[in-house]
Design a protein around this motif. Structure first.
Motif, PDB file in Angstrom:
ATOM      1  N   GLU A 249     -18.419   2.229 -65.032  1.00  0.00           N
ATOM      2  CA  GLU A 249     -18.452   0.780 -64.604  1.00  0.00           C
ATOM      3  C   GLU A 249     -19.527   0.180 -63.616  1.00  0.00           C
ATOM      4  OE1 GLU A 249     -13.698  -0.635 -63.909  1.00  0.00           O
ATOM      5  OE2 GLU A 249     -14.115   1.045 -62.728  1.00  0.00           O
ATOM      6  N   PHE A 250     -20.363   1.230 -63.251  1.00  0.00           N
ATOM      7  CA  PHE A 250     -21.365   1.104 -62.459  1.00  0.00           C
ATOM      8  C   PHE A 250     -22.575   0.949 -63.286  1.00  0.00           C
ATOM      9  CE2 PHE A 250     -24.629   2.016 -59.507  1.00  0.00           C
ATOM     10  CZ  PHE A 250     -24.111   1.168 -58.249  1.00  0.00           C
ATOM     11  N   PRO A 343     -18.899  -8.105 -58.092  1.00  0.00           N
ATOM     12  CA  PRO A 343     -19.645  -7.181 -57.203  1.00  0.00           C
ATOM     13  C   PRO A 343     -20.922  -6.742 -57.648  1.00  0.00           C
ATOM     14  CG  PRO A 343     -17.238  -6.768 -56.882  1.00  0.00           C
ATOM     15  CD  PRO A 343     -17.547  -7.895 -58.203  1.00  0.00           C
ATOM     16  N   SER A 344     -21.062  -6.819 -58.956  1.00  0.00           N
ATOM     17  CA  SER A 344     -22.088  -6.177 -59.499  1.00  0.00           C
ATOM     18  C   SER A 344     -23.681  -6.643 -58.948  1.00  0.00           C
ATOM     19  CB  SER A 344     -22.282  -6.637 -61.073  1.00  0.00           C
ATOM     20  OG  SER A 344     -22.527  -8.061 -61.177  1.00  0.00           O
ATOM     21  N   TYR A 345     -23.478  -7.901 -58.339  1.00  0.00           N
ATOM     22  CA  TYR A 345     -24.781  -8.416 -57.673  1.00  0.00           C
ATOM     23  C   TYR A 345     -24.992  -7.896 -56.303  1.00  0.00           C
ATOM     24  CZ  TYR A 345     -24.084 -12.295 -60.794  1.00  0.00           C
ATOM     25  OH  TYR A 345     -24.015 -13.188 -62.230  1.00  0.00           O
ATOM     26  N   LEU A 346     -23.946  -7.046 -55.832  1.00  0.00           N
ATOM     27  CA  LEU A 346     -24.048  -6.826 -54.379  1.00  0.00           C
ATOM     28  C   LEU A 346     -24.670  -5.325 -54.203  1.00  0.00           C
ATOM     29  CD1 LEU A 346     -20.268  -7.442 -53.303  1.00  0.00           C
ATOM     30  CD2 LEU A 346     -22.506  -9.018 -52.975  1.00  0.00           C
ATOM     31  N   LYS A 347     -25.081  -5.164 -52.880  1.00  0.00           N
ATOM     32  CA  LYS A 347     -26.066  -3.879 -52.514  1.00  0.00           C
ATOM     33  C   LYS A 347     -25.008  -2.832 -52.467  1.00  0.00           C
ATOM     34  CE  LYS A 347     -29.439  -6.574 -49.917  1.00  0.00           C
ATOM     35  NZ  LYS A 347     -30.323  -6.784 -48.774  1.00  0.00           N
ATOM     36  N   GLN A 348     -25.672  -1.508 -52.726  1.00  0.00           N
ATOM     37  CA  GLN A 348     -24.844  -0.366 -52.484  1.00  0.00           C
ATOM     38  C   GLN A 348     -24.893  -0.199 -50.765  1.00  0.00           C
ATOM     39  OE1 GLN A 348     -23.126   1.070 -54.652  1.00  0.00           O
ATOM     40  NE2 GLN A 348     -24.045   2.825 -54.811  1.00  0.00           N
ATOM     41  N   LYS A 351     -21.287  -2.443 -53.145  1.00  0.00           N
ATOM     42  CA  LYS A 351     -20.983  -2.838 -54.548  1.00  0.00           C
ATOM     43  C   LYS A 351     -19.934  -1.589 -55.348  1.00  0.00           C
ATOM     44  CE  LYS A 351     -23.400  -2.815 -59.288  1.00  0.00           C
ATOM     45  NZ  LYS A 351     -24.583  -2.819 -59.764  1.00  0.00           N
ATOM     46  N   GLU A 352     -20.328  -0.465 -54.965  1.00  0.00           N
ATOM     47  CA  GLU A 352     -19.659   0.605 -55.685  1.00  0.00           C
ATOM     48  C   GLU A 352     -18.020   0.680 -55.169  1.00  0.00           C
ATOM     49  OE1 GLU A 352     -20.233   5.413 -56.997  1.00  0.00           O
ATOM     50  OE2 GLU A 352     -21.333   4.623 -55.052  1.00  0.00           O
ATOM     51  N   ASN A 353     -17.964   0.562 -53.797  1.00  0.00           N
ATOM     52  CA  ASN A 353     -16.709   0.521 -53.158  1.00  0.00           C
ATOM     53  C   ASN A 353     -15.874  -0.651 -53.707  1.00  0.00           C
ATOM     54  OD1 ASN A 353     -17.102   2.748 -51.420  1.00  0.00           O
ATOM     55  ND2 ASN A 353     -18.045   1.481 -49.675  1.00  0.00           N
ATOM     56  N   MET A 354     -16.522  -1.983 -53.979  1.00  0.00           N
ATOM     57  CA  MET A 354     -15.653  -2.986 -54.382  1.00  0.00           C
ATOM     58  C   MET A 354     -15.174  -2.736 -55.880  1.00  0.00           C
ATOM     59  SD  MET A 354     -17.337  -6.375 -52.700  1.00  0.00           S
ATOM     60  CE  MET A 354     -15.954  -7.308 -53.470  1.00  0.00           C
ATOM     61  N   ILE A 355     -16.289  -2.080 -56.711  1.00  0.00           N
ATOM     62  CA  ILE A 355     -15.748  -1.957 -58.148  1.00  0.00           C
ATOM     63  C   ILE A 355     -14.746  -0.598 -58.286  1.00  0.00           C
ATOM     64  CG2 ILE A 355     -16.785  -0.792 -60.225  1.00  0.00           C
ATOM     65  CD1 ILE A 355     -19.355  -2.229 -59.668  1.00  0.00           C
ATOM     66  N   ASN A 356     -14.885   0.272 -57.353  1.00  0.00           N
ATOM     67  CA  ASN A 356     -13.915   1.345 -57.461  1.00  0.00           C
ATOM     68  C   ASN A 356     -12.362   0.907 -57.224  1.00  0.00           C
ATOM     69  OD1 ASN A 356     -15.662   3.218 -58.033  1.00  0.00           O
ATOM     70  ND2 ASN A 356     -16.102   4.096 -55.992  1.00  0.00           N
ATOM     71  N   ARG A 357     -12.459  -0.145 -56.304  1.00  0.00           N
ATOM     72  CA  ARG A 357     -11.270  -0.832 -55.789  1.00  0.00           C
ATOM     73  C   ARG A 357     -10.648  -1.895 -56.607  1.00  0.00           C
ATOM     74  NH1 ARG A 357     -10.010   0.356 -50.155  1.00  0.00           N
ATOM     75  NH2 ARG A 357     -11.670   1.703 -49.454  1.00  0.00           N
ATOM     76  N   LYS A 358     -11.407  -2.394 -57.810  1.00  0.00           N
ATOM     77  CA  LYS A 358     -11.281  -3.312 -58.746  1.00  0.00           C
ATOM     78  C   LYS A 358     -11.144  -4.709 -58.210  1.00  0.00           C
ATOM     79  CE  LYS A 358     -10.564   0.085 -61.629  1.00  0.00           C
ATOM     80  NZ  LYS A 358     -11.849   0.481 -62.513  1.00  0.00           N
TER      81      LYS A 358
END
Length: 384
Positions: A249-250, A343-348, A351-358
């Motif tokens: 997903e990342f 969240p794909s636009y966001l910085k690390q 981004k990863e935290n939001m993607i992991n939390r859906k």
């Protein structure tokens, strides 16, 4: 009659029976896809394939969406396997193609640039995901994107000169090589294409999008640029590190699943012989087989089986639903082919935290495209 002859006749009979069943499926599916192109509707555009958005990863027809994405995807498949179709089915494919071409101007960039958008550009745009993002940021729309552009040019039968001009334009929308904060440090310096034709949006890498871009480059026999070579290098790195499995997903924020990454890479590799990817083929095949064995989703099984066939492999037989069950099992399947990933636009590491939390993930579904994926699998199974 000898025992060997009996066995031979039985094998031939079973083969003919399977071929006949597959042919009936193909005829039904292509007609079904054709019938789903809208003729007249209060919401959907004429010629569009109806698609839907859900905040949960589950098929729902509650929120409707007009997008060119599934039309150009379906057209891509039908053009690839056009020569395997019967004369009657070619007529249906031609009609689908013509109706899709009529739609394309409504999604084309309105400032004379030959790029395409996921959503309409010829009318006032209403952001379909949430009401509060436009409230916070004012008018919100997506920039044109690489995916819809390269697929749209193919669907529009773009001449070589238009493809060459687009390829040159694409070089202006590649990462400049500085440390990129929307991805892992492993990939932050690759000077390859962003997903978006937008100078005001962050660069976002997606390995499925890059696979589609490279397929476009190969289909038009365009000379490789630095960005093309970097795209292959990024794909290779994603596979070597197993990030396409561990962090799908990342590395592919808009498709988001290992099976879909395998599908896109196999399509690219069936289009061109790319040495660095060919070296990884045993690894990819092995992973596709494992994914196929572990998947309980019939649509995902179809996608993975198609990938294996494109790599010259013979996958295990899939227990396909009957024609009467296609609506529920295939068309209303809860596997999304595309994800609206804000969240794909966001910085690390945000981004990863939001993607992991859906968080702020929106899942897109198109029944006709799901039918086209099954149709592709059945056409692939047929001998050349």
């Amino acid at each position: 009659m000898t025992k060997k002859l009996l066995i031979l006749f039985y094998i031939i009979f079973c083969g003919l029976k399977t071929f006949s069943q597959d042919s009936a499926y193909i005829n039904f599916l292509l007609k079904r896809v054709y019938e789903q192109q809208v003729k007249s509707d209060a919401f959907f555009m004429p010629g569009i394939f109806p698609s839907y958005i859900n905040r949960n990863k589950k098929f729902s027809a509650k929120k409707k969406d007009n997008t060119i994405f599934y039309n150009v995807l379906t057209d891509y498949v039908l053009s690839d396997y056009y020569n395997k179709l019967t004369r009657e089915n070619k007529t249906l494919a031609d009609s689908i193609h013509i109706n899709t071409k009529k739609l394309l101007p409504s999604f084309k960039n309105k400032k004379s640039r030959n790029t395409y958008n996921y959503w309409r550009t010829d009318t006032l745009f209403k952001f379909p995901y949430t009401w509060w993002i436009p409230m916070l940021r004012g008018h919100v729309t997506l920039p044109d994107d690489m995916d819809d552009t390269v697929l749209g040019l193919l669907a529009n039968d773009a001449p070589d000169s238009s493809a060459e001009a687009m390829h040159q334009l694409m070089q202006q929308f590649m990462h400049d090589g500085k440390k990129l904060k929307t991805t892992y440090s492993t990939y932050s310096n690759y000077q390859t294409y962003s997903t978006w034709f937008g100078k005001k949006v962050p660069v976002v890498f997606d390995v499925c999008v890059l696979s589609n871009v490279l397929s476009f480059v190969e289909k038009y026999h365009l000379p490789y640029t630095h960005a093309d070579s970097a795209a292959i290098a990024l794909l290779v790195k994603t596979i070597e590190t197993n990030d396409y499995i561990k962090h799908s997903e990342f590395v592919s924020p808009y498709y988001g699943k290992t099976s879909l990454i395998l599908y896109h890479v196999s399509r690219l590799m069936s289009t061109a012989n790319i040495e660095s990817l060919e070296k990884l083929k045993p690894q990819l095949v092995n992973e596709a087989r494992q994914q196929l064995n572990n998947s309980n989703n019939i649509l995902e099984q179809i996608i993975l089986s198609s990938a294996l066939i494109k790599w010259g492999e013979k996958p295990k037989d899939i227990q396909l639903p009957s024609i009467n069950e296609i609506g529920k099992a295939i068309e209303q399947n809860s596997l999304p082919f595309f994800i609206g990933n804000i969240p794909s636009y966001l910085k690390q590491p945000i981004k990863e935290n939001m993607i992991n939390r859906k968080m702020l993930m929106f899942y897109h579904y198109c029944p006709a495209w799901n039918d086209a994926l099954l149709l592709e699998y059945l056409l692939l199974k047929q001998k050349p």
